[in-house]
Design a protein around this motif. Structure first.
Motif, PDB file in Angstrom:
ATOM      1  N   GLN A   2      12.900  -4.401  14.065  1.00 45.90           N
ATOM      2  CA  GLN A   2      12.954  -3.302  13.112  1.00 45.90           C
ATOM      3  C   GLN A   2      11.589  -2.643  12.952  1.00 45.90           C
ATOM      4  N   ARG A   3      11.594  -1.326  12.864  1.00 42.07           N
ATOM      5  CA  ARG A   3      10.364  -0.558  12.689  1.00 42.07           C
ATOM      6  C   ARG A   3      10.396   0.283  11.413  1.00 42.07           C
ATOM      7  N   THR A   4      11.450   0.126  10.615  1.00 41.73           N
ATOM      8  CA  THR A   4      11.572   0.866   9.360  1.00 41.73           C
ATOM      9  C   THR A   4      11.824  -0.105   8.224  1.00 41.73           C
ATOM     10  N   TYR A   5      11.205   0.172   7.082  1.00 42.53           N
ATOM     11  CA  TYR A   5      11.378  -0.682   5.909  1.00 42.53           C
ATOM     12  C   TYR A   5      11.331   0.191   4.660  1.00 42.53           C
ATOM     13  N   ARG A   6      12.391   0.116   3.859  1.00 44.19           N
ATOM     14  CA  ARG A   6      12.453   0.829   2.584  1.00 44.19           C
ATOM     15  C   ARG A   6      12.623  -0.185   1.467  1.00 44.19           C
ATOM     16  N   SER A   7      11.873  -0.016   0.408  1.00 46.66           N
ATOM     17  CA  SER A   7      12.008  -0.937  -0.726  1.00 46.66           C
ATOM     18  C   SER A   7      11.651  -0.216  -2.019  1.00 46.66           C
ATOM     19  N   ILE A   8      12.518  -0.378  -3.011  1.00 47.24           N
ATOM     20  CA  ILE A   8      12.205   0.042  -4.377  1.00 47.24           C
ATOM     21  C   ILE A   8      12.459  -1.152  -5.280  1.00 47.24           C
TER      22      ILE A   8
ATOM     23  N   TRP B 299       2.965   3.136  -5.129  1.00 44.97           N
ATOM     24  CA  TRP B 299       3.691   3.606  -3.960  1.00 44.97           C
ATOM     25  C   TRP B 299       2.859   3.458  -2.690  1.00 44.97           C
ATOM     26  N   PHE B 300       3.565   3.288  -1.569  1.00 43.93           N
ATOM     27  CA  PHE B 300       2.920   3.077  -0.272  1.00 43.93           C
ATOM     28  C   PHE B 300       3.810   3.700   0.799  1.00 43.93           C
ATOM     29  N   LEU B 301       3.218   4.613   1.591  1.00 48.03           N
ATOM     30  CA  LEU B 301       3.931   5.290   2.675  1.00 48.03           C
ATOM     31  C   LEU B 301       3.136   5.128   3.962  1.00 48.03           C
ATOM     32  N   SER B 302       3.816   4.824   5.072  1.00 47.45           N
ATOM     33  CA  SER B 302       3.086   4.647   6.318  1.00 47.45           C
ATOM     34  C   SER B 302       3.999   4.868   7.511  1.00 47.45           C
ATOM     35  N   ILE B 303       3.399   5.320   8.617  1.00 45.32           N
ATOM     36  CA  ILE B 303       4.099   5.379   9.907  1.00 45.32           C
ATOM     37  C   ILE B 303       3.620   4.253  10.822  1.00 45.32           C
ATOM     38  N   ASP B 304       2.845   3.318  10.278  1.00 39.91           N
ATOM     39  CA  ASP B 304       2.321   2.189  11.048  1.00 39.91           C
ATOM     40  C   ASP B 304       3.294   1.013  10.921  1.00 39.91           C
ATOM     41  N   ALA B 305       3.980   0.692  11.999  1.00 35.20           N
ATOM     42  CA  ALA B 305       5.010  -0.353  11.965  1.00 35.20           C
ATOM     43  C   ALA B 305       4.442  -1.734  11.681  1.00 35.20           C
ATOM     44  N   ARG B 306       3.127  -1.913  11.772  1.00 38.39           N
ATOM     45  CA  ARG B 306       2.551  -3.220  11.474  1.00 38.39           C
ATOM     46  C   ARG B 306       2.736  -3.605  10.018  1.00 38.39           C
ATOM     47  N   TYR B 307       3.038  -2.646   9.157  1.00 37.56           N
ATOM     48  CA  TYR B 307       3.281  -2.950   7.754  1.00 37.56           C
ATOM     49  C   TYR B 307       4.711  -3.407   7.476  1.00 37.56           C
TER      50      TYR B 307
ATOM     51  N   ARG C 283       9.665   1.902 -16.988  1.00 40.16           N
ATOM     52  CA  ARG C 283       9.793   0.863 -15.974  1.00 40.16           C
ATOM     53  C   ARG C 283       8.516   0.702 -15.158  1.00 40.16           C
ATOM     54  N   ASP C 284       8.353  -0.496 -14.585  1.00 36.89           N
ATOM     55  CA  ASP C 284       7.329  -0.751 -13.576  1.00 36.89           C
ATOM     56  C   ASP C 284       8.009  -0.714 -12.217  1.00 36.89           C
ATOM     57  N   VAL C 285       7.512   0.147 -11.335  1.00 34.71           N
ATOM     58  CA  VAL C 285       8.186   0.424 -10.065  1.00 34.71           C
ATOM     59  C   VAL C 285       7.202   0.235  -8.924  1.00 34.71           C
ATOM     60  N   GLU C 286       7.683  -0.371  -7.824  1.00 34.56           N
ATOM     61  CA  GLU C 286       6.914  -0.412  -6.579  1.00 34.56           C
ATOM     62  C   GLU C 286       7.796   0.164  -5.481  1.00 34.56           C
ATOM     63  N   LEU C 287       7.322   1.254  -4.892  1.00 35.25           N
ATOM     64  CA  LEU C 287       8.030   1.947  -3.817  1.00 35.25           C
ATOM     65  C   LEU C 287       7.282   1.738  -2.509  1.00 35.25           C
ATOM     66  N   THR C 288       7.996   1.292  -1.480  1.00 38.15           N
ATOM     67  CA  THR C 288       7.423   1.088  -0.153  1.00 38.15           C
ATOM     68  C   THR C 288       8.316   1.774   0.869  1.00 38.15           C
ATOM     69  N   TYR C 289       7.720   2.620   1.690  1.00 41.40           N
ATOM     70  CA  TYR C 289       8.485   3.255   2.770  1.00 41.40           C
ATOM     71  C   TYR C 289       7.626   3.260   4.021  1.00 41.40           C
ATOM     72  N   ILE C 290       8.080   2.517   5.027  1.00 42.84           N
ATOM     73  CA  ILE C 290       7.386   2.437   6.309  1.00 42.84           C
ATOM     74  C   ILE C 290       8.375   2.840   7.390  1.00 42.84           C
ATOM     75  N   THR C 291       8.012   3.799   8.180  1.00 41.96           N
ATOM     76  CA  THR C 291       8.866   4.235   9.285  1.00 41.96           C
ATOM     77  C   THR C 291       7.984   4.354  10.519  1.00 41.96           C
ATOM     78  N   GLY C 292       8.047   3.352  11.381  1.00 34.94           N
ATOM     79  CA  GLY C 292       7.137   3.261  12.509  1.00 34.94           C
ATOM     80  C   GLY C 292       7.255   4.426  13.477  1.00 34.94           C
ATOM     81  N   ARG C 293       6.138   4.955  13.880  1.00 38.22           N
ATOM     82  CA  ARG C 293       6.080   6.035  14.864  1.00 38.22           C
ATOM     83  C   ARG C 293       5.072   5.658  15.945  1.00 38.22           C
ATOM     84  N   GLY C 294       5.357   6.046  17.166  1.00 31.71           N
ATOM     85  CA  GLY C 294       4.488   5.737  18.286  1.00 31.71           C
ATOM     86  C   GLY C 294       3.301   6.680  18.383  1.00 31.71           C
ATOM     87  N   PRO C 295       2.485   6.519  19.436  1.00 36.47           N
ATOM     88  CA  PRO C 295       1.294   7.356  19.602  1.00 36.47           C
ATOM     89  C   PRO C 295       1.586   8.850  19.671  1.00 36.47           C
ATOM     90  N   TRP C 296       2.803   9.210  20.087  1.00 36.93           N
ATOM     91  CA  TRP C 296       3.155  10.628  20.187  1.00 36.93           C
ATOM     92  C   TRP C 296       2.962  11.349  18.852  1.00 36.93           C
TER      93      TRP C 296
END
Length: 311
Positions: free
Chosen positions: A241-247, A223-231, A150-163
């Motif tokens: 929303q500050r979280t995004y999951r996609s497969i 695949w793409f993983l980030s804690i930057d909510a701008r994505y 299969r061809d797969v694209e995984l995206t997981y973004i979970t926004g985190r603040g400056p802390w």
């Protein structure tokens, strides 16, 4: 009724474990954290003994053990770099360890824990909750039946603040970095669905984001993983929303947005029934992330570049 102790009671993930312990009919008899912001215990186990010092916590569990009132499991919710030490603590007091992911930060630590399991007669269990998600379990059965690559694209973004960048989570030697701290359960999912790792590239590595390309036995994965909510997609950010999951598999979105609230409880049920996830199940994802942490960043080529990675 199984008896539990818990370490890291003030942490982000502890309430999921407390809820799971209660829902499987367990009893929490002792809890540990180095800070005292643990009012959450009143909601679930108000009579649990609480300790601020690991030495006193361990001594209390030893006393319970020697009186024939020891704990069956120590649930471990502390920062990642302490997992191995707290697993050893569980073994010393005669309990199995039920540890949050990532189980450890280095593959060599898995080998050492296997030796300690054999010596102590106790077990290490971990939380790989995506494996018990009903929609993902059904997807795996379908994929295994079809057998295609299969061809797969995984995206997981979970926004985190400056802390986040000022905490232990931003220190790779303590957390394992973004791919380990927020991504290890998604790498476990990829291995569970598509088999072992054959090739890996790393295209982005920053304090907040990692991205790359994997070739597994039955998939080519961007695949793409980030804690930057701008994505997070703009339409979702506009809704707060500050979280995004996609497969996406062969261009088709896999729907698994719901059903997350009970996954820890299901992991606990399986663990108490002897069918939980141990060292063998944890190994593939930890080895893959360890490899990614050591790779040099290279330019992504078309077909291997995630859609959020700049050309």
């Amino acid at each position: 009724m199984k008896r539990f102790a818990l370490t890291g009671a003030a942490g982000y993930i502890a309430p999921r474990h407390l809820k799971a312990i209660r829902e499987v009919g367990g009893d929490l008899v002792a809890a540990l954290d180095v800070v005292d912001a643990v009012g959450v215990l009143d909601r679930y186990f108000p009579e649990a003994a609480f300790f601020l010092h690991p030495e006193l916590f361990e001594a209390h569990l030893e006393d319970l053990r020697d009186r024939g009132e020891g704990v069956d499991y120590v649930s471990i919710c502390v920062p990642n770099f302490l997992h191995g030490a707290h697993i050893r603590l569980a073994f010393r007091v005669g309990a199995d360890a039920l540890c949050e992911k990532p189980l450890v930060l280095e593959p060599s630590e898995l080998d050492r824990l296997a030796e300690l399991e054999a010596r102590s007669g106790r077990r290490v269990w971990t939380v790989l909750q995506l494996r018990v998600h009903p929609a993902l379990a059904a997807l795996r059965e379908r994929l295994l039946g079809e057998g295609a690559v299969r061809d797969v694209e995984l995206t997981y973004i979970t926004g985190r603040g400056p802390w986040y960048l000022r905490s232990w989570k931003a220190r790779e030697e303590l957390s394992g970095g973004v791919a380990m701290n927020i991504g290890v359960h998604f790498f476990d999912l990829l291995h569970w669905l598509f088999g072992g790792l054959e090739r890996a590239e790393l295209h982005v590595r920053t304090a907040t984001t990692m991205a790359g390309y994997l070739e597994l036995e039955r998939a080519r994965v961007r695949w793409f993983l980030s804690i930057d909510a701008r994505y997070v997609p703009e339409a979702l950010r506009a809704q707060g929303q500050r979280t995004y999951r996609s497969i996406r598999i062969d261009g088709e979105e896999v729907e698994f947005s719901g059903g997350f609230t009970e996954l820890h409880t299901e992991v606990y049920r399986r663990t108490l029934g002897g069918a939980g996830f141990g060292l063998a199940e944890a190994r593939a994802a930890i080895e893959t992330v360890d490899r990614l942490r050591r790779l040099e960043v290279v330019r992504a080529h078309n077909g291997q570049r995630h859609s959020l990675v700049a050309a």
